[in-house]
Design a protein around this motif. Structure first.
Motif, PDB file in Angstrom:
ATOM      1  N   PRO A 292     -53.017  32.055 112.370  1.00  0.00           N
ATOM      2  CA  PRO A 292     -51.632  31.594 112.570  1.00  0.00           C
ATOM      3  C   PRO A 292     -51.468  30.767 113.846  1.00  0.00           C
ATOM      4  O   PRO A 292     -50.716  29.783 113.857  1.00  0.00           O
ATOM      5  CB  PRO A 292     -50.829  32.900 112.645  1.00  0.00           C
ATOM      6  CG  PRO A 292     -51.648  33.895 111.887  1.00  0.00           C
ATOM      7  CD  PRO A 292     -53.076  33.524 112.173  1.00  0.00           C
ATOM      8  N   VAL A 295     -52.860  27.228 113.347  1.00  0.00           N
ATOM      9  CA  VAL A 295     -51.960  26.387 112.547  1.00  0.00           C
ATOM     10  C   VAL A 295     -50.748  25.946 113.378  1.00  0.00           C
ATOM     11  O   VAL A 295     -50.348  24.780 113.353  1.00  0.00           O
ATOM     12  CB  VAL A 295     -51.535  27.142 111.268  1.00  0.00           C
ATOM     13  CG1 VAL A 295     -50.439  26.394 110.528  1.00  0.00           C
ATOM     14  CG2 VAL A 295     -52.741  27.355 110.362  1.00  0.00           C
ATOM     15  N   GLU A 296     -50.188  26.879 114.154  1.00  0.00           N
ATOM     16  CA  GLU A 296     -49.056  26.520 115.025  1.00  0.00           C
ATOM     17  C   GLU A 296     -49.482  25.467 116.044  1.00  0.00           C
ATOM     18  O   GLU A 296     -48.783  24.472 116.264  1.00  0.00           O
ATOM     19  CB  GLU A 296     -48.545  27.764 115.775  1.00  0.00           C
ATOM     20  CG  GLU A 296     -47.728  28.702 114.926  1.00  0.00           C
ATOM     21  CD  GLU A 296     -47.350  29.984 115.666  1.00  0.00           C
ATOM     22  OE1 GLU A 296     -46.829  30.889 114.991  1.00  0.00           O
ATOM     23  OE2 GLU A 296     -47.564  30.094 116.892  1.00  0.00           O
ATOM     24  N   ARG A 299     -49.903  22.022 114.450  1.00  0.00           N
ATOM     25  CA  ARG A 299     -48.629  21.370 114.124  1.00  0.00           C
ATOM     26  C   ARG A 299     -47.937  20.854 115.391  1.00  0.00           C
ATOM     27  O   ARG A 299     -47.476  19.714 115.452  1.00  0.00           O
ATOM     28  CB  ARG A 299     -47.702  22.353 113.389  1.00  0.00           C
ATOM     29  CG  ARG A 299     -46.369  21.757 112.977  1.00  0.00           C
ATOM     30  CD  ARG A 299     -45.566  22.723 112.105  1.00  0.00           C
ATOM     31  NE  ARG A 299     -45.217  23.950 112.807  1.00  0.00           N
ATOM     32  CZ  ARG A 299     -44.070  24.130 113.474  1.00  0.00           C
ATOM     33  NH1 ARG A 299     -43.171  23.170 113.527  1.00  0.00           N
ATOM     34  NH2 ARG A 299     -43.815  25.269 114.085  1.00  0.00           N
ATOM     35  N   ILE A 300     -47.887  21.705 116.414  1.00  0.00           N
ATOM     36  CA  ILE A 300     -47.149  21.334 117.625  1.00  0.00           C
ATOM     37  C   ILE A 300     -47.871  20.228 118.393  1.00  0.00           C
ATOM     38  O   ILE A 300     -47.246  19.286 118.890  1.00  0.00           O
ATOM     39  CB  ILE A 300     -46.870  22.589 118.474  1.00  0.00           C
ATOM     40  CG1 ILE A 300     -45.781  23.386 117.761  1.00  0.00           C
ATOM     41  CG2 ILE A 300     -46.449  22.221 119.893  1.00  0.00           C
ATOM     42  CD1 ILE A 300     -45.602  24.774 118.222  1.00  0.00           C
ATOM     43  N   LEU A 303     -47.127  16.965 116.621  1.00  0.00           N
ATOM     44  CA  LEU A 303     -45.767  16.467 116.888  1.00  0.00           C
ATOM     45  C   LEU A 303     -45.728  15.758 118.239  1.00  0.00           C
ATOM     46  O   LEU A 303     -45.156  14.663 118.372  1.00  0.00           O
ATOM     47  CB  LEU A 303     -44.757  17.624 116.871  1.00  0.00           C
ATOM     48  CG  LEU A 303     -44.468  18.245 115.504  1.00  0.00           C
ATOM     49  CD1 LEU A 303     -43.694  19.554 115.649  1.00  0.00           C
ATOM     50  CD2 LEU A 303     -43.678  17.278 114.627  1.00  0.00           C
ATOM     51  N   ASP A 309     -40.914  15.586 121.189  1.00  0.00           N
ATOM     52  CA  ASP A 309     -40.963  16.516 122.317  1.00  0.00           C
ATOM     53  C   ASP A 309     -40.908  17.931 121.755  1.00  0.00           C
ATOM     54  O   ASP A 309     -39.835  18.485 121.554  1.00  0.00           O
ATOM     55  CB  ASP A 309     -39.783  16.250 123.254  1.00  0.00           C
ATOM     56  CG  ASP A 309     -39.760  17.217 124.430  1.00  0.00           C
ATOM     57  OD1 ASP A 309     -40.777  17.909 124.654  1.00  0.00           O
ATOM     58  OD2 ASP A 309     -38.724  17.291 125.105  1.00  0.00           O
ATOM     59  N   ALA A 310     -42.089  18.484 121.478  1.00  0.00           N
ATOM     60  CA  ALA A 310     -42.151  19.811 120.870  1.00  0.00           C
ATOM     61  C   ALA A 310     -42.757  20.799 121.862  1.00  0.00           C
ATOM     62  O   ALA A 310     -43.964  20.795 122.090  1.00  0.00           O
ATOM     63  CB  ALA A 310     -42.972  19.759 119.590  1.00  0.00           C
ATOM     64  N   ALA A 311     -41.906  21.624 122.446  1.00  0.00           N
ATOM     65  CA  ALA A 311     -42.393  22.626 123.397  1.00  0.00           C
ATOM     66  C   ALA A 311     -42.805  23.876 122.637  1.00  0.00           C
ATOM     67  O   ALA A 311     -42.152  24.267 121.662  1.00  0.00           O
ATOM     68  CB  ALA A 311     -41.309  22.962 124.415  1.00  0.00           C
ATOM     69  N   TYR A 312     -43.868  24.505 123.088  1.00  0.00           N
ATOM     70  CA  TYR A 312     -44.404  25.690 122.411  1.00  0.00           C
ATOM     71  C   TYR A 312     -44.052  26.924 123.219  1.00  0.00           C
ATOM     72  O   TYR A 312     -44.320  26.992 124.414  1.00  0.00           O
ATOM     73  CB  TYR A 312     -45.922  25.526 122.309  1.00  0.00           C
ATOM     74  CG  TYR A 312     -46.637  26.566 121.485  1.00  0.00           C
ATOM     75  CD1 TYR A 312     -46.118  26.994 120.272  1.00  0.00           C
ATOM     76  CD2 TYR A 312     -47.848  27.095 121.907  1.00  0.00           C
ATOM     77  CE1 TYR A 312     -46.791  27.928 119.505  1.00  0.00           C
ATOM     78  CE2 TYR A 312     -48.533  28.039 121.147  1.00  0.00           C
ATOM     79  CZ  TYR A 312     -48.000  28.442 119.946  1.00  0.00           C
ATOM     80  OH  TYR A 312     -48.672  29.363 119.188  1.00  0.00           O
ATOM     81  N   LYS A 313     -43.437  27.893 122.553  1.00  0.00           N
ATOM     82  CA  LYS A 313     -43.039  29.123 123.255  1.00  0.00           C
ATOM     83  C   LYS A 313     -44.195  30.091 123.426  1.00  0.00           C
ATOM     84  O   LYS A 313     -44.069  31.107 124.085  1.00  0.00           O
ATOM     85  CB  LYS A 313     -41.903  29.813 122.488  1.00  0.00           C
ATOM     86  CG  LYS A 313     -40.595  29.033 122.589  1.00  0.00           C
ATOM     87  CD  LYS A 313     -39.389  29.897 122.236  1.00  0.00           C
ATOM     88  CE  LYS A 313     -39.372  30.256 120.771  1.00  0.00           C
ATOM     89  NZ  LYS A 313     -38.139  30.984 120.377  1.00  0.00           N
ATOM     90  N   GLY A 314     -45.303  29.784 122.799  1.00  0.00           N
ATOM     91  CA  GLY A 314     -46.477  30.634 122.990  1.00  0.00           C
ATOM     92  C   GLY A 314     -46.836  31.414 121.750  1.00  0.00           C
ATOM     93  O   GLY A 314     -45.986  31.718 120.905  1.00  0.00           O
TER      94      GLY A 314
ATOM     95  N   ALA B  64     -49.892  30.244 107.104  1.00  0.00           N
ATOM     96  CA  ALA B  64     -50.966  31.043 107.693  1.00  0.00           C
ATOM     97  C   ALA B  64     -52.149  31.229 106.750  1.00  0.00           C
ATOM     98  O   ALA B  64     -53.230  31.616 107.183  1.00  0.00           O
ATOM     99  CB  ALA B  64     -50.434  32.416 108.110  1.00  0.00           C
ATOM    100  N   VAL B  91     -53.822  37.956 106.344  1.00  0.00           N
ATOM    101  CA  VAL B  91     -53.255  37.242 107.495  1.00  0.00           C
ATOM    102  C   VAL B  91     -51.771  36.939 107.274  1.00  0.00           C
ATOM    103  O   VAL B  91     -50.956  37.053 108.188  1.00  0.00           O
ATOM    104  CB  VAL B  91     -54.044  35.943 107.778  1.00  0.00           C
ATOM    105  CG1 VAL B  91     -53.324  35.065 108.781  1.00  0.00           C
ATOM    106  CG2 VAL B  91     -55.431  36.284 108.316  1.00  0.00           C
ATOM    107  N   ALA B 153     -42.346  30.005 117.053  1.00  0.00           N
ATOM    108  CA  ALA B 153     -43.027  29.792 118.327  1.00  0.00           C
ATOM    109  C   ALA B 153     -42.820  28.372 118.841  1.00  0.00           C
ATOM    110  O   ALA B 153     -42.976  28.107 120.014  1.00  0.00           O
ATOM    111  CB  ALA B 153     -44.511  30.072 118.154  1.00  0.00           C
ATOM    112  N   GLY B 154     -42.492  27.478 117.979  1.00  0.00           N
ATOM    113  CA  GLY B 154     -42.331  26.098 118.416  1.00  0.00           C
ATOM    114  C   GLY B 154     -40.932  25.615 118.100  1.00  0.00           C
ATOM    115  O   GLY B 154     -40.733  24.670 117.367  1.00  0.00           O
ATOM    116  N   ALA B 156     -38.521  23.976 119.493  1.00  0.00           N
ATOM    117  CA  ALA B 156     -38.080  22.601 119.698  1.00  0.00           C
ATOM    118  C   ALA B 156     -38.660  21.670 118.631  1.00  0.00           C
ATOM    119  O   ALA B 156     -38.100  20.632 118.329  1.00  0.00           O
ATOM    120  CB  ALA B 156     -38.493  22.126 121.073  1.00  0.00           C
ATOM    121  N   ALA B 157     -39.764  22.125 118.076  1.00  0.00           N
ATOM    122  CA  ALA B 157     -40.439  21.288 117.092  1.00  0.00           C
ATOM    123  C   ALA B 157     -39.615  21.147 115.819  1.00  0.00           C
ATOM    124  O   ALA B 157     -39.850  20.263 115.017  1.00  0.00           O
ATOM    125  CB  ALA B 157     -41.804  21.883 116.756  1.00  0.00           C
TER     126      ALA B 157
END
Lengths: 413, 159
Positions: A292, A295-296, A299-300, A303, A309-314, B64, B91, B153-154, B156-157
């Motif tokens: 997961p 994949v995140e 994608r981020i 972008l 402007d794609a900020a990732y929260k973690g 996922a 997963v 998690a993203g 803003a994206a």
């Protein structure tokens, strides 16, 4: 815009697809190191037991997927990057110019400094090619020694046990899956595996592997020597960032990135197992080598590469593992936090275990054994950062009411 | 018009017939444990809540999956699991923050709501208006989407 993605695992493939969607006019080149089409390592254990053929591991199933999306797939191994000229250099000398480069090269297995690991019959289980070699060596009654009972060792163990092997697992730490399970849960997994006939050794290290009489002989520092037809080495992995030496891209345990997944060098991004990205739980930076997150990240990063402007929260550190039918899950700060409350329930007879860790009235981490229903709400509860209110006390009284707590606290319905 | 499964908390009596209909439709047995919709009881509030996948736009499960085994049914919009492709790695079960895709020990694969191909049996059997299959825009799914966004998690994206 010329986008180049080096690494064709889940992060790279997701990034390629995302770039294609948001920038239809850009050129997208995806570089994969292996002979097989892009595939998921997560699926290798199922290939080992014959549940799927090799093509069942492929990340995208149609024959001409990449071509049909206008993604140029190149097979090659990255050798170096030259940010000044904007070129990725492959080991065959080919140069691929880029405007934006994504490094998604994953990791490779570590070979510990033990004599004899270069012998025939000793294998990692990392690539499809490794798996093909192992398939030729396993079978009913074969003697197999597995070095390492981490996540990867354990996921392979299942396949080895199904093959009918006489299986010995040698783990250096004091319990199985030490980076995913606490002492209680790790011990319960060991007991479960022993009960299924696996010879589990913990706090033990292989000191040498020798060959004689058509068999391997594995010496362990607890004094035992084990005969083996196959030795599988699963003692950890290291990020594939060596080709960036001299590029100025900073690395630590992985490639250092900011919260837009950009590296220390302009126009170079990193994603997946190779990236030391933001950790949702700690606010720090870590490698979360799970599908997961890959994949995140993919994608981020894509972008941002395309100018959004794609900020990732973690990413949330989490995993799910099936050891011979006992399913374990870990989420977030499963070790607990200083001053935070915890609630724990053990049912040794049924091999069930749950621990929930709170900070104030928020859930921050959890471990479970032997439960699968609605397990995803643990991610939902942690990552939505929801205040549990009355549900904290209810969970402290009965941690099995996870789904009810999610529905009740989020008022999602 | 895309339709959605609307789950109302005020009308559910907790009869669990939806669970029976679901497990019978998909597994051929009357076994609530094998249902893809679950009625949760909240004794403190005196309430029953039917709960299942809302076919969310984020499709965490689908994203996922390492082997491309989850796909969108273009007719219903449902995210469906291909039994032929699912390897049972689970997963998706930890990736879905709603907990609405689950592992089925009997088959070694995951199961989730597929809207019965556009004719949900849980809705058919439900004796009250607790479960309806209506225009997706009227279902109040905005709330579910809000929580999906909070988990994302993203964030803003998405914009």
């Amino acid at each position: 815009m010329d986008y180049v993605i080096v690494g064709a695992g889940p992060a790279g493939v997701t990034a390629a697809e995302t770039l294609r969607q948001i920038d239809p006019d850009g050129s997208v080149v995806l570089v994969g190191a292996e002979a097989d089409p892009p595939y998921g390592r997560m699926a290798i254990p199922y290939y080992l037991i014959g549940k799927i053929e090799a093509d069942g591991t492929y990340l995208r199933k149609s024959d001409n997927f990449y071509e049909s999306k206008g993604i140029k797939y190149v097979q090659g191994v990255a050798k170096s990057v030259s940010p000044d000229t904007g070129k990725l250099v492959l080991s065959d000398g080919a140069e691929i110019p880029y405007d934006k480069l994504l490094v998604a090269t994953g990791s490779h297995p570590i070979r510990p400094p033990v004599d004899g690991l270069d012998l025939a019959g000793v294998h990692h289980c990392w690539t499809l090619e490794d798996a093909r070699a192992i398939v030729r060596l396993i079978g009913d009654g074969k003697d197999v020694v597995l070095m390492g009972a981490g996540f990867i060792g354990c996921i392979i163990m299942e396949a080895l046990a199904v093959s009918g092997a006489n299986l010995t697992v040698v783990e250096a730490e004091d319990r199985m899956v030490p980076r995913m399970m606490n002492q209680t849960a790790g011990n319960m997994i060991s007991d479960w595996c022993r009960d299924k006939g696996v010879n589990v050794m913990t706090s033990a290290r292989v000191t040498s592997v020798t060959e004689g009489g058509g068999k391997l002989s594995v010496a362990v520092d607890n004094g035992q020597t084990i005969a083996a037809d196959l030795v599988v080495v699963a003692t950890g992995v290291k990020s594939n960032a060596g080709f960036l030496d001299g590029s100025g891209v900073e690395t630590e345990i992985g490639i250092k990135v900011d919260n837009h997944l950009k590296t220390s060098v302009d126009n170079i991004y990193a994603a997946g197992d190779v990236a030391q990205g933001p950790d949702f739980s700690t606010g720090g930076w870590d490698v979360h080598a799970i599908q997961p997150t890959a994949v995140e990240h993919g994608r981020i990063a894509a972008l941002n590469m395309a100018g959004k402007d794609a900020a990732y929260k973690g990413s949330l550190n989490m995993n799910v593992l099936d050891t011979l039918g006992l399913i374990s899950c870990s989420f977030g700060l499963w070790q607990g936090t200083e001053g935070g409350d915890s609630v724990e329930r053990i049912d040794e007879k049924k091999s069930r275990y749950t621990i929930l860790n709170f900070e104030g009235d928020r859930l921050v981490g959890a471990l479970t054994l032997g439960r699968t229903d609605h397990i995803g709400v643990l991610r939902g509860l942690i990552q939505s950062n929801v205040r549990l209110g009355v549900w904290k006390d209810r969970l402290m009284a009965d941690p099995n009411r996870l789904a009810e707590a999610y529905i009740g606290a989020t008022r999602v319905i | 018009m895309v339709k959605a499964l609307y789950m109302s908390i005020s009308d559910c009596t907790g009869c669990q017939q939806c669970e029976m209909a679901c497990s019978y439709e998909h597994e051929g047995v009357f076994n609530p444990a094998k249902s893809r919709i679950k009625v949760f009881n909240f004794p403190e509030e005196g309430r029953n809540v039917p709960y299942s996948c809302t076919q969310c736009a984020d499709a965490w499960c689908m994203q996922a999956c390492p082997v491309d085994a989850i796909y969108i049914n273009t007719k219903t919009g449902a995210k469906e699991v291909s039994d032929a492709l699912c390897v049972g790695c689970k997963v998706c079960t930890i990736a879905c923050p709603f907990g609405t895709i689950n592992y089925n020990h009997a088959t070694g694969k995951v199961i989730k709501c597929d809207l019965c191909g556009g004719d949900p049996k849980c809705v058919e059997i439900c004796p009250t208006p607790a479960l309806t299959y209506i225009d997706a825009e009227q279902t109040g799914m905005a709330k579910m989407r809000l929580w999906a966004k909070k988990t994302d998690a993203g964030q803003a994206a998405q914009s």
